[in-house]
Design an enzyme around this catalytic site. Structure first.
Site, mmCIF file in Angstrom:
data_model
loop_
_atom_site.group_PDB
_atom_site.id
_atom_site.type_symbol
_atom_site.label_atom_id
_atom_site.label_comp_id
_atom_site.label_asym_id
_atom_site.label_seq_id
_atom_site.Cartn_x
_atom_site.Cartn_y
_atom_site.Cartn_z
ATOM 1 N N GLY A 325 -10.248 -18.534 69.536
ATOM 2 C CA GLY A 325 -9.740 -19.348 68.441
ATOM 3 C C GLY A 325 -8.446 -20.045 68.816
ATOM 4 C CD1 TRP A 328 -12.354 -25.260 68.291
ATOM 5 C CD2 TRP A 328 -10.630 -24.909 66.921
ATOM 6 N NE1 TRP A 328 -12.487 -26.105 67.218
ATOM 7 C CE2 TRP A 328 -11.442 -25.914 66.369
ATOM 8 C CE3 TRP A 328 -9.480 -24.516 66.235
ATOM 9 C CZ2 TRP A 328 -11.140 -26.530 65.154
ATOM 10 C CZ3 TRP A 328 -9.175 -25.127 65.025
ATOM 11 C CH2 TRP A 328 -10.002 -26.121 64.498
ATOM 12 C CG HIS A 329 -5.794 -23.653 66.851
ATOM 13 N ND1 HIS A 329 -6.581 -22.546 66.642
ATOM 14 C CD2 HIS A 329 -5.415 -24.081 65.615
ATOM 15 C CE1 HIS A 329 -6.672 -22.316 65.342
ATOM 16 N NE2 HIS A 329 -5.988 -23.238 64.697
ATOM 17 N N GLY A 330 -5.984 -25.770 71.028
ATOM 18 C CA GLY A 330 -5.374 -26.693 71.975
ATOM 19 C C GLY A 330 -5.590 -26.269 73.411
ATOM 20 C CG PHE A 528 -4.869 -28.584 66.727
ATOM 21 C CD1 PHE A 528 -4.179 -28.462 67.919
ATOM 22 C CD2 PHE A 528 -4.196 -28.352 65.548
ATOM 23 C CE1 PHE A 528 -2.850 -28.098 67.925
ATOM 24 C CE2 PHE A 528 -2.864 -27.979 65.544
ATOM 25 C CZ PHE A 528 -2.183 -27.854 66.739
#
Length: 528
Positions: A325, A328-330, A528
């Site tokens: 997770g 996924w954000h960056g 993002f």
């Protein structure tokens, strides 16, 4: 196109809304086609080059999803499984190339000492969000959950402009049944009033609150990135300023998305429920970016095994879920560390609850004291995590944390120290120093931090205020007893009513929000 822009507020939104109701007289399909075209225009406003990309992604996913559904109906599980793998590989490959290609090459060069070069790949807007939505669609098709949908309805499910750019991450079974409803084709005063009010709340959060405090968060993190030495109060002021900025920015966007969708008679899922009131990391993730938490739980944590194979594997699954997770954000190691931190937080939280139930089945301290202590630990952990989330790189994050721990001293601007009068000699005796300049920025930073704290920690959130009018598909259903409560419940109650004074107050907030748009800025989650 930004929600907080004049082009959106005074051209795109009213024209799209009027066109939808006018074309709606011809039937559902023309109205849906209008919304699809408007949404693609909205998406292409930033860079038209990526409109064919999102269209191609939808064509491939819809085709694979339909074929998976047919194979499932005819009990061809092997064929459906192969198609599911193909679809997920396609989506992750697309996301991986655009979002992680440069990160991967840079990491290889650092680890292996190579000198590989890849032209900078520009990240398409919303690719993280529409990729997750379509992966969920494919998985549900494989599980036999999806029904036969028209392609036009699927296009609108993915591209519907209120939630396209930064969520909430919607689910097909929530959205697709709403589009063909006849009552959505005609304007309703209730939808306009409720949707408009929620949109104004979000716009005020973004342009007045989030952008207002951003000017005190950004310089501190920029100085950390530049290698400057920060003092204790400077670092904490910057970290807390960003903590409030991120919340009001992203929750403000979610409110605007929910409000804009409601104008069209569509309800989106709730995305925030006062997360900074949480008294545990588990509760925090039930309240922060709720649709992402739901996706990670349903399509990553549970497929990994969830809690079905004992506590050790449960903790492993929690950690891996949050690690991915974070990624996924960056595309950066700071996001990996942020995800790993929250994975570790969740493991510790669950393990502590399990241990505490054994060693102290009865409360040892009064409930209010226990909640305050639990909230303090939770909030501190969240702020530390945000430092990695915001910092330009690992070195900058570590400089910030070192300063927050007092490793570079505790000091106040000379002008602030002088104004403290008799209190200053006491602070000086405790080792607090002074430095020249920066008194105004110091005072304004902490004034903003202290002013926004009661709004996030004491006041009801926008969905609670609008609860009587069912603003979202499903309101938060957790236990509000497990949250920081600095005011009695009756003082926290504030319910919206369509009255003249409330309308005037909403108008004032709208005017202030629009006046603050002179410094138009992107939403933080756009990256993002």
């Amino acid at each position: 196109m930004l929600f907080n822009s004049f082009a959106f507020l005074f051209a795109f939104l009213p024209l799209t809304l009027l066109g939808f109701f006018w074309i709606g007289r011809l039937g559902h399909e023309p109205a849906i086609a209008w919304l699809i075209l408007a949404s693609l225009f909205f998406y292409g406003w930033w860079n038209p080059v990526y409109v064919p990309l999102i269209i191609a992604s939808m064509l491939v996913n819809f085709g694979i999803g339909r074929r998976i559904g047919r194979d499932h109906q005819h009990a061809r599980r092997a064929g459906a499984r192969a198609l599911l793998v193909l679809g997920i590989t396609f989506n992750l490959g697309l996301l991986g190339w655009y979002k992680y290609a440069n990160f991967g090459v840079d990491t290889l060069n650092t680890v292996l000492g190579t000198d590989l070069h890849l032209q900078q790949v520009l990240l398409p807007l919303a690719i993280s969000f529409f990729t997750f939505q379509q992966i969920a669609y494919l998985v549900d098709a494989y599980q036999g959950i999806t029904r036969e949908y028209r392609f036009s309805h699927y296009l609108l499910f993915v591209t519907f402009f209120p939630q396209l750019i930064a969520g909430p991450i919607v689910h097909h079974k929530e959205m697709l049944p709403q589009f063909p409803r006849r009552e959505a084709l005609q304007p309703h005063v209730a939808n306009i009033a409720v949707g408009g009010t929620i949109f104004v709340m979000g716009l005020f959060k973004k342009t007045v609150l989030a952008d207002g405090i951003a000017v005190y968060a950004t310089p501190v993190f920029d100085r950390a990135a530049a290698g400057d030495t920060l003092t204790f109060f400077e670092a904490w002021g910057g970290a807390l300023a960003y903590t409030w900025q991120l919340y009001f920015d992203f929750s403000g966007y979610s409110d605007m998305a929910i409000g804009a969708a409601r104008l069209f008679g569509i309800r989106l899922p709730q995305n925030f429920h006062s997360p900074y009131k949480a008294t545990s990391i588990v509760e925090f993730w039930r309240r922060w970016h709720m649709t992402l938490s739901r996706f990670l739980r349903d399509y990553l944590y549970i497929p990994l095994g969830g809690n079905r194979h004992g506590p050790v594997k449960r903790y492993r699954n929690l950690f891996l879920t949050m690690l991915l997770g974070g990624l996924w954000h960056g595309a950066g190691w700071t996001f990996v560390i942020w995800g790993a931190l929250h994975g570790l937080y969740l493991v510790v939280n669950h393990a502590w609850q399990r241990l505490w139930a054994v060693i102290a089945p009865r409360p040892l301290v009064p409930g209010a004291v226990a909640r305050l202590l639990a909230w303090s630990i939770t909030f501190l952990a969240v702020v530390v995590g945000w430092v990695f989330f915001r910092a330009a790189d690992m070195d900058a994050a570590l400089r910030m944390l070192a300063a927050m721990c007092g490793m570079h001293g505790v000091a106040l601007p000379n002008a602030i120290a002088v104004s403290l009068g008799a209190l200053w000699p006491v602070l000086s005796a405790w080792g607090v120093g002074t430095y020249l300049g920066g008194g105004t920025d110091f005072a304004l930073t902490w004034a903003w931090v202290l002013a926004l704290a009661p709004i996030a920690l004491m006041m009801p959130n926008s969905m609670q205020i609008m609860a009587r009018f069912k603003p979202v598909l499903k309101l938060y259903s957790g236990d509000d007893r497990h949250e920081l409560r600095l005011l009695p419940m009756h003082m926290q109650s504030l319910h919206w009513r369509p009255t003249a004074p409330v309308g005037m107050a909403t108008g004032v907030c709208a005017a202030l929000a629009i006046l603050a748009m002179s410094r138009v800025s992107e939403f933080l989650y756009f990256q993002f």
